[in-house]
Write a protein that holds these residues in place. Structure first.
Motif, mmCIF file in Angstrom:
data_model
loop_
_atom_site.group_PDB
_atom_site.id
_atom_site.type_symbol
_atom_site.label_atom_id
_atom_site.label_comp_id
_atom_site.label_asym_id
_atom_site.label_seq_id
_atom_site.Cartn_x
_atom_site.Cartn_y
_atom_site.Cartn_z
ATOM 1 N N THR A 1 -45.878 36.693 21.119
ATOM 2 C CA THR A 1 -44.845 35.651 21.048
ATOM 3 C C THR A 1 -45.440 34.326 20.596
ATOM 4 O O THR A 1 -44.861 33.622 19.760
ATOM 5 C CB THR A 1 -44.168 35.482 22.423
ATOM 6 N N MET A 2 -46.600 33.985 21.114
ATOM 7 C CA MET A 2 -47.255 32.744 20.719
ATOM 8 C C MET A 2 -47.614 32.760 19.232
ATOM 9 O O MET A 2 -47.405 31.774 18.515
ATOM 10 C CB MET A 2 -48.521 32.542 21.566
ATOM 11 N N TYR A 3 -48.138 33.876 18.740
ATOM 12 C CA TYR A 3 -48.479 34.025 17.327
ATOM 13 C C TYR A 3 -47.231 33.854 16.470
ATOM 14 O O TYR A 3 -47.237 33.117 15.481
ATOM 15 C CB TYR A 3 -49.115 35.396 17.084
ATOM 16 N N TYR A 4 -46.142 34.512 16.838
ATOM 17 C CA TYR A 4 -44.885 34.421 16.096
ATOM 18 C C TYR A 4 -44.380 32.980 16.053
ATOM 19 O O TYR A 4 -43.970 32.480 15.005
ATOM 20 C CB TYR A 4 -43.837 35.339 16.732
ATOM 21 N N LEU A 5 -44.412 32.285 17.199
ATOM 22 C CA LEU A 5 -43.910 30.913 17.248
ATOM 23 C C LEU A 5 -44.779 29.956 16.428
ATOM 24 O O LEU A 5 -44.253 29.044 15.776
ATOM 25 C CB LEU A 5 -43.814 30.441 18.700
ATOM 26 N N LEU A 6 -46.096 30.166 16.433
ATOM 27 C CA LEU A 6 -46.971 29.336 15.600
ATOM 28 C C LEU A 6 -46.695 29.552 14.121
ATOM 29 O O LEU A 6 -46.613 28.596 13.339
ATOM 30 C CB LEU A 6 -48.443 29.637 15.903
ATOM 31 N N GLN A 7 -46.546 30.796 13.692
ATOM 32 C CA GLN A 7 -46.244 31.086 12.294
ATOM 33 C C GLN A 7 -44.896 30.483 11.896
ATOM 34 O O GLN A 7 -44.742 29.917 10.815
ATOM 35 C CB GLN A 7 -46.250 32.597 12.033
ATOM 36 N N LYS A 8 -43.922 30.594 12.783
ATOM 37 C CA LYS A 8 -42.593 30.032 12.516
ATOM 38 C C LYS A 8 -42.685 28.510 12.362
ATOM 39 O O LYS A 8 -42.034 27.926 11.493
ATOM 40 C CB LYS A 8 -41.648 30.410 13.660
ATOM 41 N N LYS A 9 -43.493 27.873 13.196
ATOM 42 C CA LYS A 9 -43.668 26.419 13.118
ATOM 43 C C LYS A 9 -44.280 26.021 11.777
ATOM 44 O O LYS A 9 -43.864 25.030 11.169
ATOM 45 C CB LYS A 9 -44.549 25.940 14.274
ATOM 46 N N PHE A 10 -45.257 26.784 11.295
ATOM 47 C CA PHE A 10 -45.853 26.492 9.995
ATOM 48 C C PHE A 10 -44.831 26.633 8.873
ATOM 49 O O PHE A 10 -44.722 25.771 8.014
ATOM 50 C CB PHE A 10 -47.043 27.421 9.710
ATOM 51 N N VAL A 11 -44.083 27.721 8.871
ATOM 52 C CA VAL A 11 -43.123 27.990 7.799
ATOM 53 C C VAL A 11 -42.016 26.938 7.764
ATOM 54 O O VAL A 11 -41.542 26.568 6.696
ATOM 55 C CB VAL A 11 -42.540 29.413 7.946
ATOM 56 N N GLU A 12 -41.621 26.447 8.907
ATOM 57 C CA GLU A 12 -40.551 25.457 8.970
ATOM 58 C C GLU A 12 -41.036 24.030 8.725
ATOM 59 O O GLU A 12 -40.223 23.120 8.586
ATOM 60 C CB GLU A 12 -39.855 25.529 10.328
ATOM 61 N N SER A 13 -42.337 23.828 8.635
ATOM 62 C CA SER A 13 -42.869 22.476 8.467
ATOM 63 C C SER A 13 -42.627 21.962 7.042
ATOM 64 O O SER A 13 -42.533 22.731 6.084
ATOM 65 C CB SER A 13 -44.372 22.454 8.771
ATOM 66 N N ASP A 14 -42.530 20.650 6.912
ATOM 67 C CA ASP A 14 -42.302 20.033 5.607
ATOM 68 C C ASP A 14 -43.481 20.241 4.664
ATOM 69 O O ASP A 14 -43.298 20.465 3.476
ATOM 70 C CB ASP A 14 -42.027 18.536 5.765
ATOM 71 N N TYR A 15 -44.708 20.177 5.184
ATOM 72 C CA TYR A 15 -45.872 20.340 4.309
ATOM 73 C C TYR A 15 -45.956 21.748 3.742
ATOM 74 O O TYR A 15 -46.357 21.946 2.598
ATOM 75 C CB TYR A 15 -47.180 19.931 5.004
ATOM 76 N N HIS A 16 -45.550 22.752 4.483
ATOM 77 C CA HIS A 16 -45.524 24.130 3.993
ATOM 78 C C HIS A 16 -44.394 24.299 2.980
ATOM 79 O O HIS A 16 -44.577 24.853 1.898
ATOM 80 C CB HIS A 16 -45.341 25.084 5.174
ATOM 81 N N ARG A 17 -43.218 23.791 3.313
ATOM 82 C CA ARG A 17 -42.041 23.902 2.442
ATOM 83 C C ARG A 17 -42.283 23.208 1.101
ATOM 84 O O ARG A 17 -41.963 23.760 0.042
ATOM 85 C CB ARG A 17 -40.822 23.293 3.147
ATOM 86 N N LEU A 18 -42.868 22.000 1.112
ATOM 87 C CA LEU A 18 -43.154 21.276 -0.130
ATOM 88 C C LEU A 18 -44.099 22.070 -1.037
ATOM 89 O O LEU A 18 -43.925 22.111 -2.250
ATOM 90 C CB LEU A 18 -43.763 19.905 0.176
ATOM 91 N N ALA A 19 -45.111 22.690 -0.449
ATOM 92 C CA ALA A 19 -46.083 23.461 -1.225
ATOM 93 C C ALA A 19 -45.430 24.678 -1.873
ATOM 94 O O ALA A 19 -45.650 24.956 -3.059
ATOM 95 C CB ALA A 19 -47.237 23.899 -0.328
ATOM 96 N N ILE A 20 -44.596 25.398 -1.140
ATOM 97 C CA ILE A 20 -43.926 26.579 -1.694
ATOM 98 C C ILE A 20 -42.928 26.164 -2.771
ATOM 99 O O ILE A 20 -42.816 26.824 -3.810
ATOM 100 C CB ILE A 20 -43.252 27.397 -0.571
ATOM 101 N N GLN A 21 -42.224 25.069 -2.567
ATOM 102 C CA GLN A 21 -41.292 24.583 -3.589
ATOM 103 C C GLN A 21 -42.033 24.225 -4.870
ATOM 104 O O GLN A 21 -41.550 24.504 -5.975
ATOM 105 C CB GLN A 21 -40.510 23.364 -3.076
ATOM 106 N N LYS A 22 -43.193 23.608 -4.736
ATOM 107 C CA LYS A 22 -43.986 23.233 -5.917
ATOM 108 C C LYS A 22 -44.464 24.485 -6.655
ATOM 109 O O LYS A 22 -44.453 24.535 -7.877
ATOM 110 C CB LYS A 22 -45.171 22.371 -5.482
ATOM 111 N N LEU A 23 -44.848 25.512 -5.909
ATOM 112 C CA LEU A 23 -45.256 26.779 -6.525
ATOM 113 C C LEU A 23 -44.092 27.413 -7.268
ATOM 114 O O LEU A 23 -44.232 27.842 -8.415
ATOM 115 C CB LEU A 23 -45.794 27.737 -5.464
ATOM 116 N N GLU A 24 -42.930 27.472 -6.630
ATOM 117 C CA GLU A 24 -41.758 28.090 -7.256
ATOM 118 C C GLU A 24 -41.276 27.320 -8.478
ATOM 119 O O GLU A 24 -40.662 27.896 -9.371
ATOM 120 C CB GLU A 24 -40.627 28.219 -6.228
ATOM 121 N N ALA A 25 -41.571 26.023 -8.551
ATOM 122 C CA ALA A 25 -41.143 25.192 -9.675
ATOM 123 C C ALA A 25 -42.107 25.266 -10.868
ATOM 124 O O ALA A 25 -41.809 24.718 -11.933
ATOM 125 C CB ALA A 25 -41.000 23.746 -9.227
#
Length: 147
Positions: free
Chosen positions: A25-49
């Motif tokens: 559960t802790m591993y899942y919640l940490l991964q979820k926190k990373f994926v939902e973070s702005d710094y992760h989202r910005l990086a993936i958006q830049k890759l997709e663009a």
């Protein structure tokens, strides 16, 4: 007071299952926190663009994998985030190395570095990508026989 071996075995199994579930559960919640973070989202958006990066991966489809929590490239504190995101497409995969900082006034994250490093060794700077036309022109042509 005597405790039977059977009861000790049951207690051991229960404790093991409970601990394993808690760690999962802790591993899942940490991964979820990373994926939902702005710094992760910005990086993936830049890759997709970036069409050059997406074509090099063979994406879409683009698969973004969980980051490795024990990787020393992943460092996050109050105002900076440096993460290494594993990504794959249908042709190849690699790591997206990113660095972001948070503006103390607006609390907004901005991407300072985003580099895709493919398994084959090719690197693509997503903040200063190569033009897609030049990559397509040289990819399929044999220019060695031109006069």
């Amino acid at each position: 007071m005597r405790v039977s071996t059977s009861q000790l075995q049951q207690l051991t199994i229960f404790t093991t299952v409970l601990t394993g579930g808690g760690i999962g559960t802790m591993y899942y919640l940490l991964q979820k926190k990373f994926v939902e973070s702005d710094y992760h989202r910005l990086a993936i958006q830049k890759l997709e663009a970036c069409p050059v990066a997406m074509e090099s991966l063979g994406a879409p489809p683009l698969k973004v994998h969980n980051i490795h929590l024990t990787d020393r490239n992943n460092r996050i504190d109050q105002r900076t985030a440096q993460i290494k995101i594993p990504v794959t497409g249908s042709e190849t995969g690699g790591y997206l190395y990113t660095s972001s900082i948070q503006d103390p006034d607006t609390n907004r994250w901005s991407l300072k570095q985003a580099i895709l490093k493919l398994r084959e060794g090719q690197t693509i700077d997503l903040l200063n990508p190569p033009p897609p036309a030049s990559a397509q022109l040289t990819k399929g042509l044999d220019t060695g026989r031109w006069h």
